[in-house]
Scaffold this active site. Structure first.
Site, mmCIF file in Angstrom:
data_model
loop_
_atom_site.group_PDB
_atom_site.id
_atom_site.type_symbol
_atom_site.label_atom_id
_atom_site.label_comp_id
_atom_site.label_asym_id
_atom_site.label_seq_id
_atom_site.Cartn_x
_atom_site.Cartn_y
_atom_site.Cartn_z
ATOM 1 N N LYS A 78 39.343 50.230 26.495
ATOM 2 C CA LYS A 78 40.717 50.043 26.969
ATOM 3 C C LYS A 78 41.546 51.314 26.740
ATOM 4 O O LYS A 78 42.321 51.715 27.607
ATOM 5 C CB LYS A 78 41.362 48.833 26.291
ATOM 6 C CG LYS A 78 40.834 47.519 26.851
ATOM 7 C CD LYS A 78 41.316 46.312 26.088
ATOM 8 C CE LYS A 78 40.713 45.036 26.678
ATOM 9 N NZ LYS A 78 40.883 43.866 25.813
ATOM 10 N N LYS A 134 30.740 47.423 37.012
ATOM 11 C CA LYS A 134 31.019 46.026 36.638
ATOM 12 C C LYS A 134 32.267 45.545 37.369
ATOM 13 O O LYS A 134 33.290 46.243 37.377
ATOM 14 C CB LYS A 134 31.263 45.940 35.125
ATOM 15 C CG LYS A 134 31.783 44.578 34.656
ATOM 16 C CD LYS A 134 32.296 44.677 33.224
ATOM 17 C CE LYS A 134 33.236 43.677 32.743
ATOM 18 N NZ LYS A 134 34.030 42.739 33.016
ATOM 19 N N LYS A 158 38.994 42.913 37.182
ATOM 20 C CA LYS A 158 40.336 43.005 37.779
ATOM 21 C C LYS A 158 40.927 44.377 37.499
ATOM 22 O O LYS A 158 41.601 44.962 38.324
ATOM 23 C CB LYS A 158 41.331 42.010 37.177
ATOM 24 C CG LYS A 158 40.787 40.689 36.755
ATOM 25 C CD LYS A 158 41.892 39.823 36.163
ATOM 26 C CE LYS A 158 41.599 39.317 34.757
ATOM 27 N NZ LYS A 158 40.560 38.319 34.667
#
Ligand code: ADP
Ligand code: TRP
Length: 326
Positions: A110, A195, A198
């Site tokens: 992240k 992968k 969203k």
């Protein structure tokens, strides 16, 4: 046997969510007591728009129900309807070794994607451990990307049992949960071959309209093999996605056409779109029915919250007593 999983309401659900988590979760509701929740506390680490969070939470409930979650067999609830998990997360964080969490892939990913480093993002796996342990869960159906989080949950459960388990009849406060990861759908690829997620913008949403779904499928990235030349099915996103929704014979037929040459990627994409659209048709129909029943979702979530609270309260009594808070 108790089965538990959660899904974040951070956007529309895509076919990676469906094959990685929702379909196995729906299948498991026949095998034991299943609890599935909408992880709105988790989504707070990334969503900054309160209205969007509320709307997405309802939409995830709707989509999950449309995809086959049966509220007569499984409990569906909102994370934030069981605020005791945040209490348990605090108790767990008091024994959680820093080093274990510094190694978390999802946190590092992240940050690498440009998200601001917040304490919530860092301690996310502790809240996730609390989500799982607070229901004495045995099985956690998730996609492969969540495997490390389940391992961390087990490590924390062991640590708690070693530290505070002596006074328990069987020497432990928590059960050790097992992940349930579908080998066949470990990672569903997105339209760019990475992968599907969203947050990568490479998603094909389950409930997008026909035009949009077709557009997404037609924009799957392919190599530049000419129409006539043989193509490699094993490395093709089109073929991988087709294998999730087509019959054995149809898959064999597409494999043969790939290997033989003479069919362009555009044709394969059209077939994929048709199969995808057909595969999700019954779910679209169910979704419409639910939408027409104004109080259905609220009723399901209210019943779910009640059941989840009963279970969580039992475990919290045990935990508070074991650590000395009662
Ligand atoms: P996203 O990456 O789109 O934000 P989430 O992290 O909300 O998805 O994932 C919700 C559930 O769906 C998790 O159990 C996750 O493992 C599963 N999942 C998400 N993307 C995929 C994928 N591409 N393939 C398989 N499972 C997936
Ligand atoms: N972290 C999971 C995800 O991003 C969602 C989640 C939160 C979860 N708590 C959980 C999944 C507990 C399984 C069990 O997809």
């Amino acid at each position: 046997m108790r089965i538990l999983s959660g899904i974040q309401p951070s956007g529309a659900l895509h076919i990676g969510n469906y094959f990685g988590m929702m379909r196995p979760a729906v299948a498991l509701q026949a095998e034991g007591e299943a609890l599935y929740f909408i992880a709105d506390y988790h989504a707070l680490t990334t969503v900054r728009d309160p209205q969007a969070l509320r709307e997405n939470s309802r939409r995830v409930a709707l989509d999950f129900l449309a995809c086959g979650l049966d509220p007569e067999r499984a409990t569906l609830f909102r994370h934030s309807d069981v605020p005791q998990v945040t209490e348990l997360a605090w108790i767990l964080s008091a024994v959680a070794p820093m080093g274990l969490f510094e190694r978390a892939h999802s946190y590092k990913d992240k940050l690498a994607r440009g998200m601001a480093a917040t304490v919530g993002l860092f301690s996310y796996p502790i809240l996730m451990a609390a989500d799982i342990l607070i229901y004495d869960s045995d099985i956690v159906p998730v996609g492969k990307d969540q495997k490390q989080h389940i391992e961390m949950t087990r490590d924390l459960a062991v640590k708690m049992n070693e530290t505070f388990g002596q006074s328990e009849p069987d020497g432990r406060i928590f059960k050790l949960p097992e992940p349930r990861i579908q080998a066949a759908t470990e990672t569903v690829p997105g339209i760019d071959g990475q992968k599907m997620s969203k947050s990568y913008g490479n998603n094909i949403d389950i409930f997008s309209d026909e035009k949009e779904m077709r557009k997404r499928v037609m924009s799957i990235v392919t190599d530049s093999t000419p129409v006539d030349a043989p193509k490699d099915p094993a490395n093709s996103t089109i073929f991988k996605l087709y294998s999730l929704v087509a019959s054995k014979e149809e898959i064999a037929d597409m494999r043969e056409r790939f290997l033989k040459g003479g069919t362009g990627y555009g044709d394969f994409k059209k077939r994929l779109f048709e199969k995808l659209w057909e595969y999700f048709a019954p779910m679209r129909k169910r979704r419409e029915e639910i939408l027409n029943d104004k109080s259905y979702i609220d009723d399901v979530l209210a019943r779910g919250a009640k059941r989840a609270n009963e279970l969580a309260n039992q475990v919290m009594e045990r935990v508070r007593a074991a650590v000395g808070l009662r």
